[in-house]
Scaffold this active site. Structure first.
Site, PDB file in Angstrom:
ATOM      1  N   GLY B  55     -12.359  27.306  27.559  1.00  0.00           N
ATOM      2  CA  GLY B  55     -13.731  28.012  27.131  1.00  0.00           C
ATOM      3  C   GLY B  55     -14.299  27.528  25.752  1.00  0.00           C
ATOM      4  O   GLY B  55     -13.631  27.309  24.902  1.00  0.00           O
ATOM      5  N   ALA B  59     -16.415  32.529  21.743  1.00  0.00           N
ATOM      6  CA  ALA B  59     -14.972  32.707  21.460  1.00  0.00           C
ATOM      7  C   ALA B  59     -14.048  31.576  21.298  1.00  0.00           C
ATOM      8  O   ALA B  59     -13.634  31.229  20.423  1.00  0.00           O
ATOM      9  CB  ALA B  59     -14.376  33.918  22.427  1.00  0.00           C
ATOM     10  N   HIS B 281     -26.796  46.567  32.783  1.00  0.00           N
ATOM     11  CA  HIS B 281     -27.863  46.360  31.861  1.00  0.00           C
ATOM     12  C   HIS B 281     -29.333  47.029  32.340  1.00  0.00           C
ATOM     13  O   HIS B 281     -29.632  46.627  33.506  1.00  0.00           O
ATOM     14  CB  HIS B 281     -28.142  44.925  31.501  1.00  0.00           C
ATOM     15  CG  HIS B 281     -28.792  44.889  30.311  1.00  0.00           C
ATOM     16  ND1 HIS B 281     -30.241  44.896  30.322  1.00  0.00           N
ATOM     17  CD2 HIS B 281     -28.334  44.436  29.036  1.00  0.00           C
ATOM     18  CE1 HIS B 281     -30.471  44.810  28.683  1.00  0.00           C
ATOM     19  NE2 HIS B 281     -29.543  44.595  28.282  1.00  0.00           N
ATOM     20  N   SER B 299     -34.234  41.109  27.134  1.00  0.00           N
ATOM     21  CA  SER B 299     -33.459  41.512  26.297  1.00  0.00           C
ATOM     22  C   SER B 299     -33.814  42.972  25.877  1.00  0.00           C
ATOM     23  O   SER B 299     -35.028  43.207  25.905  1.00  0.00           O
ATOM     24  CB  SER B 299     -33.583  40.553  24.791  1.00  0.00           C
ATOM     25  OG  SER B 299     -32.999  41.424  23.844  1.00  0.00           O
ATOM     26  N   ARG B 345     -26.996  51.688  27.155  1.00  0.00           N
ATOM     27  CA  ARG B 345     -27.114  51.106  28.301  1.00  0.00           C
ATOM     28  C   ARG B 345     -26.800  51.648  29.670  1.00  0.00           C
ATOM     29  O   ARG B 345     -27.533  51.698  30.614  1.00  0.00           O
ATOM     30  CB  ARG B 345     -26.319  49.779  28.255  1.00  0.00           C
ATOM     31  CG  ARG B 345     -26.914  48.715  27.455  1.00  0.00           C
ATOM     32  CD  ARG B 345     -26.263  47.440  27.154  1.00  0.00           C
ATOM     33  NE  ARG B 345     -27.093  46.636  26.308  1.00  0.00           N
ATOM     34  CZ  ARG B 345     -26.548  45.327  25.946  1.00  0.00           C
ATOM     35  NH1 ARG B 345     -25.310  45.008  26.468  1.00  0.00           N
ATOM     36  NH2 ARG B 345     -27.342  44.684  25.113  1.00  0.00           N
TER      37      ARG B 345
HETATM   38  C1  LIG Z   1     -28.343  37.171  29.413  1.00  0.00           C
HETATM   39  C2  LIG Z   1     -27.285  37.667  28.868  1.00  0.00           C
HETATM   40  C3  LIG Z   1     -27.696  38.003  27.362  1.00  0.00           C
HETATM   41  C4  LIG Z   1     -26.748  38.450  26.541  1.00  0.00           C
HETATM   42  N1  LIG Z   1     -27.276  39.008  25.129  1.00  0.00           N
HETATM   43  C5  LIG Z   1     -26.503  39.512  24.273  1.00  0.00           C
HETATM   44  C6  LIG Z   1     -26.867  39.866  23.165  1.00  0.00           C
HETATM   45  O1  LIG Z   1     -28.089  39.701  22.728  1.00  0.00           O
HETATM   46  N2  LIG Z   1     -25.929  40.189  22.222  1.00  0.00           N
HETATM   47  C7  LIG Z   1     -24.734  40.466  22.561  1.00  0.00           C
HETATM   48  O2  LIG Z   1     -23.922  40.595  21.451  1.00  0.00           O
HETATM   49  N3  LIG Z   1     -24.234  40.002  23.575  1.00  0.00           N
HETATM   50  C8  LIG Z   1     -25.219  39.542  24.628  1.00  0.00           C
HETATM   51  N4  LIG Z   1     -24.696  39.153  25.966  1.00  0.00           N
HETATM   52  C9  LIG Z   1     -23.105  39.047  26.193  1.00  0.00           C
HETATM   53  C10 LIG Z   1     -22.607  37.888  25.425  1.00  0.00           C
HETATM   54  O3  LIG Z   1     -23.606  36.916  25.607  1.00  0.00           O
HETATM   55  C11 LIG Z   1     -21.381  37.426  26.261  1.00  0.00           C
HETATM   56  O4  LIG Z   1     -20.337  38.500  26.169  1.00  0.00           O
HETATM   57  C12 LIG Z   1     -20.492  36.348  25.529  1.00  0.00           C
HETATM   58  O5  LIG Z   1     -21.446  35.357  25.168  1.00  0.00           O
HETATM   59  C13 LIG Z   1     -19.211  35.926  26.045  1.00  0.00           C
HETATM   60  O6  LIG Z   1     -18.932  34.811  25.283  1.00  0.00           O
HETATM   61  P1  LIG Z   1     -17.556  34.161  25.653  1.00  0.00           P
HETATM   62  O7  LIG Z   1     -17.186  33.149  24.528  1.00  0.00           O
HETATM   63  O8  LIG Z   1     -16.206  35.347  25.872  1.00  0.00           O
HETATM   64  O9  LIG Z   1     -17.554  33.595  27.135  1.00  0.00           O
HETATM   65  P2  LIG Z   1     -18.798  32.485  27.729  1.00  0.00           P
HETATM   66  O10 LIG Z   1     -19.826  32.081  26.767  1.00  0.00           O
HETATM   67  O11 LIG Z   1     -18.958  33.286  29.033  1.00  0.00           O
HETATM   68  O12 LIG Z   1     -17.895  31.143  27.903  1.00  0.00           O
HETATM   69  C14 LIG Z   1     -17.063  31.101  28.771  1.00  0.00           C
HETATM   70  C15 LIG Z   1     -16.412  29.589  28.774  1.00  0.00           C
HETATM   71  O13 LIG Z   1     -15.241  29.535  29.491  1.00  0.00           O
HETATM   72  C16 LIG Z   1     -15.429  28.285  30.372  1.00  0.00           C
HETATM   73  N5  LIG Z   1     -14.725  28.735  31.540  1.00  0.00           N
HETATM   74  C17 LIG Z   1     -14.621  29.687  32.365  1.00  0.00           C
HETATM   75  N6  LIG Z   1     -13.621  29.714  33.484  1.00  0.00           N
HETATM   76  C18 LIG Z   1     -12.865  28.329  33.151  1.00  0.00           C
HETATM   77  C19 LIG Z   1     -11.988  27.567  33.840  1.00  0.00           C
HETATM   78  N7  LIG Z   1     -11.409  28.193  34.843  1.00  0.00           N
HETATM   79  N8  LIG Z   1     -11.859  26.491  33.243  1.00  0.00           N
HETATM   80  C20 LIG Z   1     -12.363  25.911  32.123  1.00  0.00           C
HETATM   81  N9  LIG Z   1     -13.363  26.506  31.456  1.00  0.00           N
HETATM   82  C21 LIG Z   1     -13.484  27.562  31.863  1.00  0.00           C
HETATM   83  C22 LIG Z   1     -16.793  28.154  30.541  1.00  0.00           C
HETATM   84  O14 LIG Z   1     -17.148  26.714  30.851  1.00  0.00           O
HETATM   85  C23 LIG Z   1     -17.567  28.580  29.168  1.00  0.00           C
HETATM   86  O15 LIG Z   1     -17.111  27.205  28.247  1.00  0.00           O
HETATM   87  C24 LIG Z   1     -25.407  38.785  26.665  1.00  0.00           C
HETATM   88  C25 LIG Z   1     -25.119  38.387  28.247  1.00  0.00           C
HETATM   89  C26 LIG Z   1     -25.857  37.922  28.943  1.00  0.00           C
HETATM   90  C27 LIG Z   1     -25.682  37.332  30.431  1.00  0.00           C
END
Ligand SMILES: Cc1cc2nc3c(=O)[nH]c(=O)nc-3n(C[C@H](O)[C@H](O)[C@H](O)COP(=O)(O)OP(=O)(O)OC[C@H]3O[C@@H](n4cnc5c(N)ncnc54)[C@H](O)[C@@H]3O)c2cc1C
Ligand code: FES
Lengths: 275, 652
Positions: B55, B59, B281, B299, B345
């Site tokens: 990922g 994070a 949401h 948003s 929310r």
């Molecule tokens: C439209 C929208 C707006 C949002 N706005 C906000 C906001 O304003 N403020 C806020 O705090 N939060 C917001 N959120 C929530 C927030 O964006 C997410 O919770 C957060 O970005 C998740 O980050 P992450 O790093 O955990 O995972 P993600 O960004 O989802 O990344 C997942 C990664 O894992 C990889 N991956 C997944 N499965 C596999 C696999 N099997 N093999 C290899 N790679 C894999 C993907 O390719 C990707 O790179 C929003 C969410 C959405 C949907």
């Protein structure tokens, strides 16, 4: 409405490609362009045919994953919009649309409408960052940033890295892409320390990747879904000139991973080191 | 899996509680103490340790970059064609931090308090406190990277307010905060790629976790371009693979967001915590037709200036501009006078569903409410509002064809975020030693409901400031045997993956994968969505296996496994969703209370608010996998509230 499509089909990078005609009779104006392709693909699968491969992820115009040419236009006819954000109400019943992947030597076709844009990642890796180790940052308000600089940086940083600029350019130049990062970091106080070095290594990398030279035609900026302005190229050129004139011999641009072909990692033997 | 809910009384004996390993000492000393107690890896040895990070969202990107900086050998994987495209890029609104730049009374303690309360008292105090502390470092780090945060004229950072808080602590970069934070992490990652510490594997999907001698030792990956399947061994594995909201088919998540990585780890022994906590949401664009492929979020920062209303009279067919204030019901302001349009929310979403259920919804199918900027335009003028929300207004117009400057937006709730995820201890390590889980993929900090602008904060706290330390501590403790990809465990895992692919390609039915996914999603939305009941959940548990059976009988995946095959990718993910969906319903059924995003209609206050049952359910439900179709085993981690007294949430 009914839409006729002529789509570039190519099974893999190694295979020959060609256009195939399709007819999508059940399109509604509220569908997005990609949803229209979903509908086509659903029918193809039901008929046992391989669906059209195209990239998409956010479908909100921000991730830069989608993109192909519609009648020669990157992301289709709508200005400042990606193809995932283009809805069918911008087309007319009976339209004939020709879809083909980005055409550029630096973007090899992987399948149908999907291309390899790894070259853009390597341009960023060659210098498109501020060197600051995790945990070593000063208190955020210790460095004031004039609002105008922050706004200008944001405008340039809005680039989504889709590659439309390259596809639009007769020289297949990545100047708009590279210039947007050079400008984003170059107008901020945080980006000053590496400003000269950055512009040299990034432009050098772009050249090594096989992107052409910018001759300020401006087609890139017209098709940019993020609305990046040509001004970023002018800034890049100015920074480059200053850097080139004041460059010291020992400051060679950083070397970056060799330009890779669309060959993938398992075509080399998987790593077998003792762990 | 049994579906007799009476077999699920809370009195039933359950398996031992997993140990969260929370450090002793006062709340504000725990993380300091933990960091001091950590063993350090000899700098000269760091490059001999290989760490896999799956990922590249906030994070994973932050973790991989920081681990690379420390000198470890890092392998970074993502599904998209570039790490920069991870789903985090789509976050619009902003990121919280307790900087108190507005001098409006914010502090680490207040952010901690708001987050525990916002999570409806179902999160760990120690984790949340650390998150609030680290929020300060995040903003410093990102500003130094050149993230173009919004500024005031004096050059200082600007803030806006967000749902669930009375202070203004949200930092933002236009409506593209996630994009800019992710590009910051991506650029840090790119720097390490150039430095040779990180190797990137884009267009690669992890399909199996490899566990050897009880430790996570590697992954099996499918190259999405060539279809080849191969293994990578490592000393530790970090999963940062995002949330599982796409189990509902329609959600605001990116199309490639999925649960396979965490589900495979769950099947290999990692406990799955609170799967039923999903966030709906309140402000999304309503769906337009049966072909709808995903939903788009507007948003919720829009709720700062927009007012939410529906007509007072059901079936009022007038255009919104023609309905006078006296005939409008600004129901959030009416029901929650203190927080009004900024109510959290879960509360806002349920209120929207309630007014639509009363027949007062607007737009096609009556599934929508208005979000109106009329008063804000009059008060602040178009220029100010366009500065704040310009790209959101544009986005709305692009999708719907309607201009929000002229008529109010129409919005409706949609699945957005999953608070549940793999269970992790204080160090973000799962119940499989050596398997760390960061970001939305873990269950850690948001309890039963996440506050706006807190996911970006958590993802970056995990990635920049927690995982790099705790992984080092794990490695420094030693005892990790030498092995490579030739080990039998890798061969077995590869064989399992190949077998699953063969099965998916070999069903030989007639229907494309999306048909089954949609059916599953609709069922979950109805029966395990905004409101759940014993009846709906029992029904879902009976119906999910039937859809799953049909899937394995009537699925058609064209093409082969040895090529770029997007149908095959989706089919594998949907196959895992069936099992996950059952666990979600099972968890929801077991939790005989309402809390945050989990609303059981049997458990509500006379005013229709969520009624918790702290005596019996102040715990994390961590589920153990026992095999396909088997009843999962519940492990309860008790939650203690020593600093924020348990109370009924009130936003009135
Ligand atoms: C439209 C929208 C707006 C949002 N706005 C906000 C906001 O304003 N403020 C806020 O705090 N939060 C917001 N959120 C929530 C927030 O964006 C997410 O919770 C957060 O970005 C998740 O980050 P992450 O790093 O955990 O995972 P993600 O960004 O989802 O990344 C997942 C990664 O894992 C990889 N991956 C997944 N499965 C596999 C696999 N099997 N093999 C290899 N790679 C894999 C993907 O390719 C990707 O790179 C929003 C969410 C959405 C949907
Ligand atoms: S799919 Fe993300 S920009 Fe089009």
């Amino acid at each position: 409405m009914r839409i006729f499509l002529e789509i570039w089909r190519q099974r893999s990078a190694a295979d020959e490609g060609g256009f195939v005609r399709y007819d999508v009779p059940d399109v509604t104006e509220h569908m997005s362009f990609l949803e229209m392709l979903d509908v086509l693909n659903r029918r193809l699968v039901e008929a046992g045919d391989p669906p059209v491969a195209f990239d998409s992820d956010c479908r909100e115009g921000i991730c830069g994953m989608c993109g192909f040419l519609v009648n020669g236009q990157p992301h289709g006819p709508l200005r400042n919009a990606t193809i995932c954000q283009t809805h069918m109400r911008h087309f007319a019943d009976g339209d004939m649309l020709r879809l083909e992947p980005w055409r550029a030597a630096a973007f090899p076709v992987l399948r149908d409408l999907c291309v390899d844009r790894g070259a853009l990642d390597r341009i960023i890796a060659s210098g498109g960052y501020v060197t600051v180790r995790t945990g070593s940052a000063p208190e955020a308000n210790a460095i004031p940033v004039p609002k105008e600089a922050a706004d200008r940086a944001m405008e340039a940083a809005a680039c989504i890295g889709c590659g439309a600029c390259v596809a639009a350019c007769p020289n297949a130049s990545a100047a708009l892409f590279t210039g947007s990062k050079v400008t984003h970091l170059g107008v901020l106080p945080q980006g000053q320390a590496e400003r000269r070095r950055r512009v040299v290594s990034m432009t050098e990398q772009a050249r090594a990747e096989g992107f052409g030279h910018c001759t300020t035609i401006g087609a890139c900026s017209r098709v940019c879904p993020a609305g990046i302005q040509l001004e970023v190229i002018a800034r890049m050129n100015r920074d480059w000139l200053i850097a080139a004139l004041s460059r010291r011999e020992e400051e060679e641009p950083v070397a970056i991973a060799p330009r890779s072909s669309p060959m993938r990692f398992y075509e080399q033997a998987p790593p077998k080191t003792q762990r | 899996m049994a579906t007799n809910p009476d077999a699920l009384s809370p009195a039933r004996p359950t398996a031992p509680a997993p140990d969260a390993r929370i450090p002793d000492g006062p709340l504000d000393q725990k993380w300091k103490r933990r960091r001091f107690e950590m063993k350090l890896v000899n700098p000269a040895n760091k490059r001999r340790y290989r760490i896999i990070v799956v990922g590249t969202g906030l994070a994973g990107g932050a973790a991989a970059a920081s681990l690379g900086e420390l000198g470890y050998e890092v392998l970074s994987f993502c599904i998209q064609d570039s790490p920069r495209r991870a789903h985090s890029i789509a976050a619009q609104g902003g990121i919280n931090a307790a900087k108190n730049y507005q001098n409006d009374g914010d502090s680490v303690e207040r952010l901690f308090y708001d987050t525990v309360k916002g999570g409806d008292f179902r999160s760990r105090e120690a984790n949340v406190y650390r998150l609030a502390e680290l929020s300060l470092n995040i903003i410093d780090q990102c500003a130094a990277q050149g993230v173009p945060f919004a500024r005031e004229y004096g050059g200082m950072l600007a803030n806006r307010s967000f749902g669930g808080a009375l202070v203004s602590r949200t930092f933002y970069a236009r409506g593209q905060t996630g994009q800019q934070l992710l590009l910051g992490a991506y650029q840090a990652l790119a720097r390490q790629t150039a430095a040779g510490t990180v190797t990137q594997y884009p267009r690669a999907e992890m399909l199996e976790l490899v566990v050897v001698d009880g430790r996570a030792r590697g992954i099996v990956v499918r190259d999405l371009v060539t279809g080849r399947v191969g293994s990578f061994a490592a000393h530790a594995v970090v999963l940062a693979t995002g949330g599982y909201g796409n189990v509902f088919f329609l959600s605001t998540n990116a199309k490639n967001s999925n649960a396979t990585a965490i589900w495979r780890a769950h099947r290999k022994g990692a406990l799955f915590a609170n799967p039923c906590y999903t966030q709906i949401h309140p402000t999304c664009i309503p769906r337009a037709g049966a072909y709808q492929s995903k939903l788009t979020l507007m948003s919720e920062s829009l709720r700062n200036d927009g007012r939410v209303w529906v007509p007072k009279r059901p079936g009022d067919a007038r255009r919104p501009e023609e309905i006078p204030d006296s005939d409008r019901d600004y129901y959030l302001e009416r029901m929650y006078p203190t927080y009004g349009n900024l109510a959290p929310r879960d509360i806002s979403s349920r209120a929207a569903k309630t007014v639509c259920d009363e027949g007062r919804g607007v737009g096609p199918g009556g599934l929508g409410v208005y979000l109106d900027f009329r008063d804000a335009f009059a008060r602040l003028g178009r220029r100010v509002l366009d500065e704040r929300y310009g790209n959101l207004f544009e986005m709305y117009e692009r999708i719907t064809g309607d201009d929000p400057h002229v008529a109010p937006m129409r919005i409706y709730p949609a699945v957005h975020y999953t608070m549940g995820g793999l269970w992790v201890d204080y160090d973000l390590m799962s119940t499989i030693p050596g398997l760390f889980v960061a970001g939305e993929a873990n269950f850690s900090d948001h309890g039963a409901n996440r506050l706006g602008a807190s996911a970006l904060m958590q993802g970056l706290a995990d990635g920049y400031f927690i995982v790099p330390y705790t992984v080092g501590d794990y490695l420094a403790h030693g005892g990790i045997a030498k092995l490579d990809e030739g080990h039998a465990a890798f061969r077995d895992a590869e064989r399992d993956v190949a077998e699953r692919t063969r099965r998916l390609l070999g069903v030989g039915g007639r229907k494309p994968v999306d048909d089954f996914h949609r059916e599953l999603g609709e069922l979950l939305w109805e029966d395990c969505g905004m409101a759940r009941s014993r009846e709906s959940l029992t029904r879902a548990l009976e119906r999910i296996p039937r859809i799953e059976e049909a899937f394995w009988r009537d699925l058609r995946v064209t093409g082969t496994g040895e090529e770029l095959n997007q149908e095959l990718e989706r089919a594998g993910r949907v196959a895992d969703y069936f099992e996950l969906a059952r666990l979600m319903c099972w968890d929801a059924l077991q939790r005989n209370e309402s809390a945050g995003g989990h609303f059981r209609v049997e458990h509500q206050t006379p005013e229709g608010e969520a009624a918790r049952n702290d005596a019996e359910y102040a715990h994390v439900s961590a589920w153990e996998w026992r095999g396909p179709g088997e009843e999962p085993v519940l492990h309860k981690e008790p939650l203690r509230f020593e600093h924020v007294p348990l109370q009924q949430r009130s936003y009135k």
